[in-house]
Scaffold this motif. Structure first.
Motif, PDB file in Angstrom:
ATOM      1  N   ARG A  88      -8.696 -20.667 -11.203  1.00 35.80           N
ATOM      2  CA  ARG A  88     -10.127 -21.967 -11.658  1.00 35.80           C
ATOM      3  C   ARG A  88      -9.344 -23.211 -11.243  1.00 35.80           C
ATOM      4  NH1 ARG A  88     -13.853 -18.417 -10.543  1.00 35.80           N
ATOM      5  NH2 ARG A  88     -14.688 -17.532 -12.247  1.00 35.80           N
ATOM      6  N   VAL A  89      -9.964 -24.719 -11.595  1.00 37.21           N
ATOM      7  CA  VAL A  89      -9.299 -25.687 -11.321  1.00 37.21           C
ATOM      8  C   VAL A  89      -7.390 -25.564 -12.411  1.00 37.21           C
ATOM      9  CG1 VAL A  89      -8.584 -28.126 -11.278  1.00 37.21           C
ATOM     10  CG2 VAL A  89     -10.695 -26.852 -11.143  1.00 37.21           C
ATOM     11  N   ASN A 103      -7.881 -26.848  -6.712  1.00 37.47           N
ATOM     12  CA  ASN A 103      -9.326 -26.652  -7.276  1.00 37.47           C
ATOM     13  C   ASN A 103     -10.033 -25.365  -6.248  1.00 37.47           C
ATOM     14  OD1 ASN A 103      -9.426 -28.627  -4.682  1.00 37.47           O
ATOM     15  ND2 ASN A 103     -10.953 -29.855  -6.193  1.00 37.47           N
ATOM     16  N   LEU A 105     -11.563 -22.502  -5.621  1.00 39.63           N
ATOM     17  CA  LEU A 105     -12.709 -21.124  -6.459  1.00 39.63           C
ATOM     18  C   LEU A 105     -12.178 -20.192  -5.217  1.00 39.63           C
ATOM     19  CD1 LEU A 105     -15.390 -22.517  -6.697  1.00 39.63           C
ATOM     20  CD2 LEU A 105     -14.044 -21.797  -8.681  1.00 39.63           C
ATOM     21  N   ASN A 130     -11.854 -24.536 -16.872  1.00 41.49           N
ATOM     22  CA  ASN A 130     -12.954 -24.059 -16.216  1.00 41.49           C
ATOM     23  C   ASN A 130     -14.657 -24.533 -16.134  1.00 41.49           C
ATOM     24  OD1 ASN A 130     -13.347 -22.556 -18.555  1.00 41.49           O
ATOM     25  ND2 ASN A 130     -13.965 -20.956 -18.434  1.00 41.49           N
ATOM     26  N   TYR A 133     -16.555 -28.031 -12.072  1.00 34.70           N
ATOM     27  CA  TYR A 133     -16.195 -28.661 -10.280  1.00 34.70           C
ATOM     28  C   TYR A 133     -16.046 -29.259  -9.446  1.00 34.70           C
ATOM     29  CZ  TYR A 133     -14.992 -23.341 -12.641  1.00 34.70           C
ATOM     30  OH  TYR A 133     -14.722 -22.211 -13.531  1.00 34.70           O
ATOM     31  N   GLY A 137     -20.310 -23.630  -7.394  1.00 34.85           N
ATOM     32  CA  GLY A 137     -19.580 -22.441  -7.773  1.00 34.85           C
ATOM     33  C   GLY A 137     -20.365 -20.861  -7.019  1.00 34.85           C
ATOM     34  N   THR A 141     -18.717 -18.658 -10.203  1.00 32.01           N
ATOM     35  CA  THR A 141     -18.270 -19.308 -10.814  1.00 32.01           C
ATOM     36  C   THR A 141     -19.386 -18.594 -12.838  1.00 32.01           C
ATOM     37  OG1 THR A 141     -19.586 -21.171 -10.884  1.00 32.01           O
ATOM     38  CG2 THR A 141     -16.863 -21.280 -10.128  1.00 32.01           C
ATOM     39  N   ASN A 148     -18.243 -17.406 -15.717  1.00 36.61           N
ATOM     40  CA  ASN A 148     -17.482 -18.627 -15.223  1.00 36.61           C
ATOM     41  C   ASN A 148     -15.813 -17.858 -16.496  1.00 36.61           C
ATOM     42  OD1 ASN A 148     -16.206 -20.907 -14.688  1.00 36.61           O
ATOM     43  ND2 ASN A 148     -17.259 -22.115 -16.624  1.00 36.61           N
ATOM     44  N   TYR A 367     -15.059 -31.062  -0.413  1.00 41.74           N
ATOM     45  CA  TYR A 367     -14.702 -30.398  -1.116  1.00 41.74           C
ATOM     46  C   TYR A 367     -15.192 -28.246  -0.160  1.00 41.74           C
ATOM     47  CZ  TYR A 367     -13.203 -26.122  -4.576  1.00 41.74           C
ATOM     48  OH  TYR A 367     -13.417 -25.609  -5.430  1.00 41.74           O
TER      49      TYR A 367
END
Length: 934
Positions: A88-89, A103, A105, A130, A133, A137, A141, A148, A367
């Motif tokens: 995750r992050v 970060n 995914l 988690n 984000y 996602g 997620t 998630n 992103y």
């Protein structure tokens, strides 16, 4: 890479749900790779989600992981990367010093920790978050799919390189001259020697290319490596994969070795179709949301993905569309080996904006764009990675979406790109830089799949008819005649209300005049969605962190209604109707010459969004026992026989005509093949014949010929099977047809027939007489509308969406459960499930709600309700009322008598009502009956 240090195993561990920061001492340990839920860490979750599986150890927040590792003396001075395959992050510290945050995914997190590691013992600390984000996602997620989760899955290792190494190695196959163009970046040097070798890595074929050496210089290098004139091509039929080994040499020392899969292939478009190495292919796609109930996360080993994809291929699939998600590398490698065309998708389900939008989501958008580049860099070398989508059901700026497509294509032209899956819904558009279109319609009425939700009406032909096998989508794709408006029904302010996930939203709808005629291949989006009733035996299979408490809840509801004993029959009967619906759905796609493929939703059950049990396989990709892979492939494979005829029900002596076609998608010609056909009733052959035709290679649509015959004379309703077989091959097909005696008469004499429980009807019953009530349907308040097809996706989700959009709520029923051996049906022989003789009857009926009646009152013909309502629904049922016998049939008698099958049904019903067999066992009072028929 010259060495790796594995970091799998036991890590010190601490949960930090409130994000307070690492405490002084770790209070637990955990095994990695894995997740907190899979390890059973944290507070046990006692909730029961009705709309999805329940994560028994659901956790969101920070989780801290720490491990000591020894860096051997011989690796001192190496360039070292910390590699986290899927997470995750993450924020990383090496010996207490921050190494950064990543970060992604979809792609691995790779940290250069060269300057922070020291010879000897080192401490690696990783914080995984988690929450919050940059994007929601999608199915990366979602609780509805893989959850998630928090953790690290796949490879966790230190990757060691020499002082000079290769970065961003990308391979471009050249089919024409059987070579591979290699592009890469040189890091730590500006010149070196490249040693290259390649050999086939899978399958029964073998081939080894001659090794080559190249002198390279500069920051970015490029060279062409010939595999040889006898090099093998990659396709769905022959997935020949080369293991390409690239070594970087500095003087006498090899400082980096890079290995990657390469497949010689050209996946292109032309004339509205997809081609692989010049041969036409037809995409037989499966939706995938990374549902893996035993772990709650996607597997990262090739063996696990080979098992999953091999199952899909056994059902005729050659394509995977990943809904708002991207699988791990093992999935691509497995697909490479099996010859499956992969389409990952950005993890996005929303609106793409530019600066002109009031709520411009610049951070999220940037992103997502970067995530796409990360996916291309991480997985783009795989020959199976042939397509890419920007997301699911997107709205917003067409100009901005097209700009993103253009930039991706300039960066990497290996895959084909689409703007997204079913973008702009009722008001679709084809953008300049997209290579193919994926959607469900070209306008409100130009439909290119067979089923829809009520909120997206009109419904499809599988749901509402007509009978027969004539439907295709060619005219919907390229309409004939008058112009068609592109727009849906937009409001006066130019907005339109649409389904959005499990909710609704209002979006801008630009109405465009004239026809939208596609110039790129068209793929039908998320076709099918035919639901089956739950199999409660499946509950025991959920032995991992995800629990089927939704199933448990549905089972309890059914038992509370006194219907628990029917659960298995509900599952089988609804499932068999779903099979028949999928058969027609898929055949309509194969009949469509202008359609380039479809993406099924789904071959397997979908665990969330209300619990959508739409698969022939359960969520574990295991059979529900409804249809074998071999039988499924008769209407979903690379060679499908098609018989086109207008209806399933015929009178004795009536002319039956069927045009026989072959959709042939295999590379080898099938010259002078012999098609044999026969019409059988049980073991008796009623008619037979053969035809000779040829298929000259993949992409052929062969018109084999016409079968024409007068249906044989029969004295009773007769089920027959039209069987087609290309001799010497596995290509076959069968269709059920029904023949009825000529001049069927509906004779109700001797039976008292009423439209309601009138005083006269009550008097007949009190005197011990026999009464048949066929009530006026528009006056039945205590009833459910009749519909033939099983419910679309799942009732709870689309009931809620329809209500929020002020649109009609779905009927929500799931076909019939028929007491097939009951004497009422002696002249109308039936299966336990809905079949075509019942279609027109059911569509002109209602089912009476019998909730609260005694268990002994079991309808002869029962409508299966969905798992949310669980009504006891009677289409045809009987009971004793005082001294009399009552038969209630909520069918429109006038409409039924207008059809061949309807007359046969009424003939059988009245014959029964006038016989000694009519002797009901269940008992109701007059007032109870009046309440039921109110």
């Amino acid at each position: 890479m010259i060495a790796t240090i594995g970091l799998e195993g036991t890590w010190e561990f601490q949960l930090d749900g409130d994000k307070q920061g690492l405490q002084v001492a770790y209070d637990d340990t955990i095994a990695l790779p894995g997740t907190t839920s899979y390890a059973g860490k944290g507070k046990r979750n006692h909730d029961a989600h009705a709309g999805s599986l329940t994560d028994e150890y659901e956790f969101e927040g920070w989780a801290w992981y720490s491990k000591t590792v020894e860096l051997p003396e011989e690796l001192a001075g190496s360039t070292i990367m910390l590699y986290l395959e899927r997470t995750r992050v993450t924020t990383v510290w090496i010996n207490g010093e921050a190494a950064g945050t990543q970060n992604s995914l979809c792609a691995p997190h790779v940290y250069n920790v060269t300057n922070q590691l020291k010879q000897g013992i080192n401490t690696i600390t990783i914080r995984v978050d988690n929450t919050y984000y940059p994007t929601k996602g999608g199915h990366m997620t979602s609780r509805d799919t893989q959850t998630n989760w928090n953790g690290i899955t796949g490879r966790i290792e230190l990757q060691c390189y020499g002082t000079a190494y290769l970065e961003e190695v990308r391979t471009y196959p050249n089919v024409a001259d059987r070579s591979v163009t290699v592009k890469a970046k040189l890091v730590g040097t500006r010149e070196g020697i490249i040693n290259v070798s390649a050999a086939i890595a899978n399958g029964s074929n073998s081939h080894t290319a001659a090794g080559m050496t190249y002198m390279v210089s500069g920051e970015e290098i490029e060279f062409i490596y010939p595999l040889g004139t006898d090099a093998l091509l990659w396709s769905e039929w022959e997935p020949n994969v080369y293991q390409l080994r690239i070594g970087l040499q500095q003087g006498e020392l090899t400082t980096d070795v890079h290995e990657t899969f390469v497949g010689l292939r050209e996946f292109k478009t032309g004339d509205g179709a997809f081609t692989i190495n010049g041969a036409k292919t037809f995409l037989r796609g499966k939706h995938d949301g990374l549902i893996f109930p035993l772990t709650g996360f996607a597997p990262t080993t090739v063996e696990e993905w080979l098992s999953v994809l091999t199952t899909a291929k056994s059902y005729g699939m050659n394509h995977y569309r990943f809904h708002t998600c991207c699988p791990p590398e093992a999935a691509f490698e497995a697909a490479d080996r099996l010859g499956i065309y992969m389409e990952p998708e950005l993890p996005f389900w929303g609106t793409v904006t530019d600066e002109s939008y009031e709520n411009h989501n610049a951070v999220e958008q940037q992103y997502l764009i970067e995530e796409g580049y990360r996916m291309l860099k991480a997985f783009g070398n795989h020959p199976s990675f042939v397509m890419m989508s920007l997301g699911n059901e997107l709205w917003g700026s067409k100009e901005r979406i097209d700009e993103i497509l253009s930039n991706y294509k300039a960066f990497d032209n290996r895959p084909l790109y689409t703007q997204g899956s079913n973008n702009f819904q009722f008001v679709p558009v084809i953008l300049e830089h997209e290579d193919f279109y994926c959607g469900v319609r070209f306008s409100r009425d130009r439909l290119i799949r067979g089923s829809y939700a009520m909120c997206d009406a009109p419904l499809g032909h599988v749901q509402v008819g007509p009978q027969g096998t004539l439907k295709d989508y060619d005219d919907a794709i390229v309409p004939q005649g008058a112009a068609v408006k592109q727009a849906g029904s937009a409001a006066g302010d130019g907005t339109i209300q649409i389904q959005y996930g499990t909710e609704t939203k209002v979006v801008q709808a630009e109405a465009a005049e004239g026809e939208l005629v596609p110039h790129v291949p068209v793929v039908s989006h998320e076709i099918g969605q035919f639901q089956t009733y739950p199999d409660y035996n499946e509950i025991a299979k959920y032995t991992g962190p995800l629990k089927a408490r939704n199933f448990e809840l549905f089972k309890e509801r059914l038992e509370e209604k006194g219907l628990g004993h029917l659960a298995h029959d509900y599952h089988v009967s609804s499932g068999r109707l779903a099979v028949a619906s999928y058969k027609e759905e898929l055949e309509a796609a194969f009949r469509s010459k202008r359609l380039a493929g479809f993406q099924l939703l789904d071959l397997q059950d979908f665990s969330g969004q209300g619990t959508a049990l739409v698969g022939m396989l359960d969520a574990f990709m295991e059979s529900k026992g409804l249809i074998s892979p071999e039988e499924w492939r008769t209407f979903c494979s690379d060679a499908v026989l098609l018989a086109r005829f207008p209806k399933y029900n015929y009178a004795a002596g009536e002319l039956f005509e069927a045009d026989i076609q072959l959709r042939y998608l295999r590379p080898d010609a099938l010259s002078g093949f012999k098609l044999s056909w026969e019409l059988r009733a049980g073991e008796e052959t009623l008619a037979s014949g053969h035809a000779i035709a040829s298929a000259y290679g993949s992409g052929d649509f062969v018109e084999i010929g016409r079968i024409a015959l007068d249906m044989p004379e029969v004295t009773e309703m007769t089920k027959t099977s039209l069987n087609l077989q290309i001799e010497g091959t596995d290509i076959r097909k069968s269709y059920d047809l029904w023949i009825y005696p000529s001049n069927i008469e509906v004779d109700s004499s001797g039976v008292s027939v009423f439209e309601e429980l009138s005083d006269e009807a009550a008097a007949v019953l009190e005197q011990g007489g026999r009464v048949v009530i066929m009530p006026k349907l528009d006056g039945l308040q205590n009833s459910i509308e009749g519909t033939y097809c099983v419910d679309f996706w799942c009732y709870p989700m689309f009931r809620s969406i329809s209500e929020s959009m002020n649109k009609p709520v779905p009927v929500g029923t799931m076909g019939l459960l028929i007491e097939q051996k009951h004497p009422l049906l002696s002249l109308f022989p039936s299966e336990i499930h809905s079949t075509e003789p019942w279609r027109q009857i059911v569509e002109n009926s209602r089912s009476i709600i019998l909730d609260g009646t005694d268990k002994s009152l079991q309808p002869i013909v029962q409508t299966i309700d969905n798992f949310e309502r669980n009504h006891k629904l009677g289409l045809v049922f009987e009971c004793r009322v005082g001294a009399g016998s009552l038969l209630i049939c909520a069918v429109d008698a006038k409409q039924a008598a207008a059809t061949l099958e309807g007359r046969q049904f009424l003939h059988s019903l009245f014959r029964y009502a006038n016989s000694e067999d009519f002797s009901p066992q269940a008992e109701l009072g007059l007032q109870q009956v009046r309440e039921l028929l109110k």
